[in-house]
Motif scaffolding. Structure first.
Motif, mmCIF file in Angstrom:
data_model
loop_
_atom_site.group_PDB
_atom_site.id
_atom_site.type_symbol
_atom_site.label_atom_id
_atom_site.label_comp_id
_atom_site.label_asym_id
_atom_site.label_seq_id
_atom_site.Cartn_x
_atom_site.Cartn_y
_atom_site.Cartn_z
ATOM 1 N N ALA A 160 0.831 -1.215 0.000
ATOM 2 C CA ALA A 160 0.000 0.000 0.000
ATOM 3 C C ALA A 160 0.861 1.260 0.000
ATOM 4 O O ALA A 160 0.475 2.292 -0.565
ATOM 5 C CB ALA A 160 -0.922 -0.008 1.213
ATOM 6 N N TYR A 161 2.043 1.185 0.604
ATOM 7 C CA TYR A 161 2.919 2.360 0.654
ATOM 8 C C TYR A 161 3.703 2.537 -0.637
ATOM 9 O O TYR A 161 3.818 3.661 -1.158
ATOM 10 C CB TYR A 161 3.880 2.226 1.832
ATOM 11 C CG TYR A 161 4.847 3.374 1.937
ATOM 12 C CD1 TYR A 161 4.428 4.616 2.398
ATOM 13 C CD2 TYR A 161 6.184 3.216 1.554
ATOM 14 C CE1 TYR A 161 5.317 5.682 2.479
ATOM 15 C CE2 TYR A 161 7.074 4.268 1.631
ATOM 16 C CZ TYR A 161 6.635 5.503 2.095
ATOM 17 O OH TYR A 161 7.516 6.556 2.163
ATOM 18 N N LEU A 162 4.276 1.434 -1.152
ATOM 19 C CA LEU A 162 5.122 1.540 -2.344
ATOM 20 C C LEU A 162 4.318 1.683 -3.626
ATOM 21 O O LEU A 162 4.781 2.313 -4.585
ATOM 22 C CB LEU A 162 6.031 0.309 -2.449
ATOM 23 C CG LEU A 162 7.079 0.138 -1.347
ATOM 24 C CD1 LEU A 162 7.874 -1.136 -1.572
ATOM 25 C CD2 LEU A 162 8.016 1.348 -1.302
ATOM 26 N N LEU A 163 3.131 1.080 -3.659
ATOM 27 C CA LEU A 163 2.295 1.153 -4.856
ATOM 28 C C LEU A 163 0.904 1.633 -4.456
ATOM 29 O O LEU A 163 -0.067 0.868 -4.481
ATOM 30 C CB LEU A 163 2.213 -0.225 -5.538
ATOM 31 C CG LEU A 163 3.533 -0.836 -6.014
ATOM 32 C CD1 LEU A 163 3.301 -2.246 -6.535
ATOM 33 C CD2 LEU A 163 4.172 0.045 -7.092
ATOM 34 N N PRO A 164 0.780 2.873 -4.067
ATOM 35 C CA PRO A 164 -0.517 3.379 -3.617
ATOM 36 C C PRO A 164 -1.546 3.359 -4.746
ATOM 37 O O PRO A 164 -1.207 3.406 -5.921
ATOM 38 C CB PRO A 164 -0.204 4.813 -3.168
ATOM 39 C CG PRO A 164 1.037 5.180 -3.901
ATOM 40 C CD PRO A 164 1.826 3.918 -4.051
ATOM 41 N N ALA A 165 -2.796 3.255 -4.348
ATOM 42 C CA ALA A 165 -3.881 3.156 -5.326
ATOM 43 C C ALA A 165 -4.019 4.413 -6.171
ATOM 44 O O ALA A 165 -4.468 4.350 -7.322
ATOM 45 C CB ALA A 165 -5.197 2.867 -4.593
ATOM 46 N N ASP A 166 -3.627 5.577 -5.634
ATOM 47 C CA ASP A 166 -3.784 6.817 -6.399
ATOM 48 C C ASP A 166 -2.661 7.024 -7.409
ATOM 49 O O ASP A 166 -2.631 8.029 -8.126
ATOM 50 C CB ASP A 166 -3.862 8.016 -5.460
ATOM 51 C CG ASP A 166 -2.614 8.154 -4.588
ATOM 52 O OD1 ASP A 166 -1.640 7.395 -4.807
ATOM 53 O OD2 ASP A 166 -2.620 9.005 -3.678
ATOM 54 N N GLY A 167 -1.708 6.080 -7.463
ATOM 55 C CA GLY A 167 -0.645 6.165 -8.455
ATOM 56 C C GLY A 167 0.534 7.016 -8.052
ATOM 57 O O GLY A 167 1.539 7.081 -8.773
#
Length: 202
Positions: free
Chosen positions: A128-135
């Motif tokens: 979730a930190y390295l590849l956040p949903a908001d890009g």
């Protein structure tokens, strides 16, 4: 070639059957040789009058149906032998040792499961930190980021975690049942030993 044995309807065979005697047993009571009993029962000979009288004594002692006068008395129950400490103590030590081994294995399993659960939570937070949903990418300005490689790295970690062996719930339930049975047996053995006199001092 040995003679073939046939069932005998002789009086001596009947007496032997009633009392569970061998030909040798009966011969000793009649003061004759076993071979003579065998010959009589095979129909090749007869007993003397004196031997017949001895045989009649046994015949008169045969049982009558239970409940009628003259029926054989029921044998008294044999007294139970005293319990011995040594085999009970040996079994108690064995139960305690096996229970200790099972507890150790269960603790190792619980620790491994806790580590796997922690790893799953940590990887989820890391993804979730390295590849956040908001890009958005949480890197310092100027850093070169290979997003595809980061995703591959996280996927590999997730796959390794998913492939980690997990105990079968049924197997674990059986192991826990075995532990409870060992504990119960150890408690019962302790009770038996408590009722016995102490072992003599060496």
């Amino acid at each position: 070639m040995p003679r073939r044995a046939y069932p005998s309807n002789s009086l001596s065979a009947l007496v032997r059957k009633v009392f569970g005697l061998t030909q040798a047993d009966l011969a000793r009571f009649l003061h004759i040789k076993r071979a003579q009993v065998a010959h009589v029962e095979a129909g090749r000979s007869t007993f003397s009058r004196e031997v017949d009288r001895r045989l009649t004594v046994l015949l008169e002692a045969q049982p009558v149906p239970e409940g009628r006068a003259g029926a054989w008395p029921k044998p008294a129950a044999e007294p139970a032998g005293a319990l011995r400490r040594e085999p009970l103590e040996k079994r108690l030590k064995e139960c305690r040792y096996r229970a200790l081994v099972i507890r150790y294995e269960l603790e190792k399993t619980d620790k491994r499961l806790a580590e796997l659960a922690h790893r799953r939570r940590a990887l989820a937070a890391l993804r979730a930190y390295l590849l956040p949903a908001d890009g958005s990418i949480p890197w310092m300005p100027g850093d070169k980021v290979d997003v595809a490689y980061v995703r591959f790295w996280l996927d590999t970690l997730d796959a390794d975690t998913a492939a980690a062996p997990v105990p079968d719930p049924t197997e674990r339930a059986l192991v826990e049942l075995r532990l409870r049975l060992l504990d119960a047996e150890a408690t019962a053995l302790e009770g038996l030993l408590a009722d016995l006199p102490p072992a003599p001092a060496v």
